[in-house]
Design an enzyme around this catalytic site. Structure first.
Site, PDB file in Angstrom:
ATOM      1  CB  SER A  89      -0.977  -0.041   1.187  1.00  0.00           C
ATOM      2  OG  SER A  89      -1.971   0.942   1.048  1.00  0.00           O
ATOM      3  CG  ASP A 143      -6.811  -2.526  -3.341  1.00  0.00           C
ATOM      4  OD1 ASP A 143      -7.505  -1.870  -2.544  1.00  0.00           O
ATOM      5  OD2 ASP A 143      -5.583  -2.615  -3.255  1.00  0.00           O
ATOM      6  CG  HIS A 181      -5.834  -2.359   0.495  1.00  0.00           C
ATOM      7  ND1 HIS A 181      -5.132  -1.854  -0.570  1.00  0.00           N
ATOM      8  CD2 HIS A 181      -5.252  -1.848   1.609  1.00  0.00           C
ATOM      9  CE1 HIS A 181      -4.168  -1.064  -0.124  1.00  0.00           C
ATOM     10  NE2 HIS A 181      -4.215  -1.056   1.198  1.00  0.00           N
TER      11      HIS A 181
END
Length: 189
Positions: A89, A143, A181
């Site tokens: 991320s 995601d 995610h």
């Protein structure tokens, strides 16, 4: 994400160190200013093409990661090309940023569910001498926190820039079906 170090493969006859640094605690706008681990400020979730390209806190984070790389190299008597920098991320975005601005070529950079910061300068930095550094960019196709299109954009832009560089290494972009995610076992292998 430090648990990943135990999962990474060993390379016979070669000393390799993987670095998975932790972000410092700071306020994050998308979470109403709550203090939490964060490499830089994020304005909104999902992170999309409207997210600021040069967020607050990025220079301090780049310096911190460069310092960590220097320490890993010194503490382990390594060459920079034996260090692989990885992140997830924001950490993935920082891996691309710190890897492209580090003073030497690293052994590789891994960006999971990340995106490009400072797009123009970051993309350009991956050509020339840095074109031989292998890049892996992985992203779940479901995601909803960092849009998959941003990971693909990073790979496409760096690959296009590298196409004009002699001796360029691969830029691998891979999506993972149904993954949100996070990182699935296939991605971590």
């Amino acid at each position: 994400w430090s648990f990943l170090e135990r999962m990474m493969p060993d390379f016979p006859n070669r000393k390799v160190v993987y670095a998975f640094p932790d972000a410092p605690n700071q306020g994050v706008s998308c979470n109403n200013g709550m203090v939490m681990p964060s490499w830089f400020d994020i304005k909104a979730i999902p992170v999309d093409e409207n997210e600021p390209d040069d967020p607050a806190g990025i220079d301090e984070s780049i310096a911190s990661i460069h310092g960590l790389i220097d320490k890993v190299i010194a503490d382990n008597n390594l060459k920079p090309e034996n260090v692989v920098l990885g992140g997830f991320s924001q950490g993935g975005a920082m891996s691309l940023m710190a890897g492209s601005t580090y003073h030497a070529q690293l052994g590789g950079v891994v960006c999971l569910s990340g995106w490009l910061l400072r797009k123009s300068s970051n993309v350009a930095a991956w050509s020339g001498p840095k074109a031989s550094v292998p890049l892996f960019i992985g992203h779940g196709d479901a995601d909803q926190v960092v849009l998959t299109s941003l990971g693909k954009e990073a790979a496409d832009k760096i690959r296009a820039e590298r196409d004009s560089s002699a001796g360029s290494a691969g830029v691998t972009f891979k999506t993972y079906a149904g993954e949100g995610h996070g990182a699935c076992d296939d991605e971590l292998q």
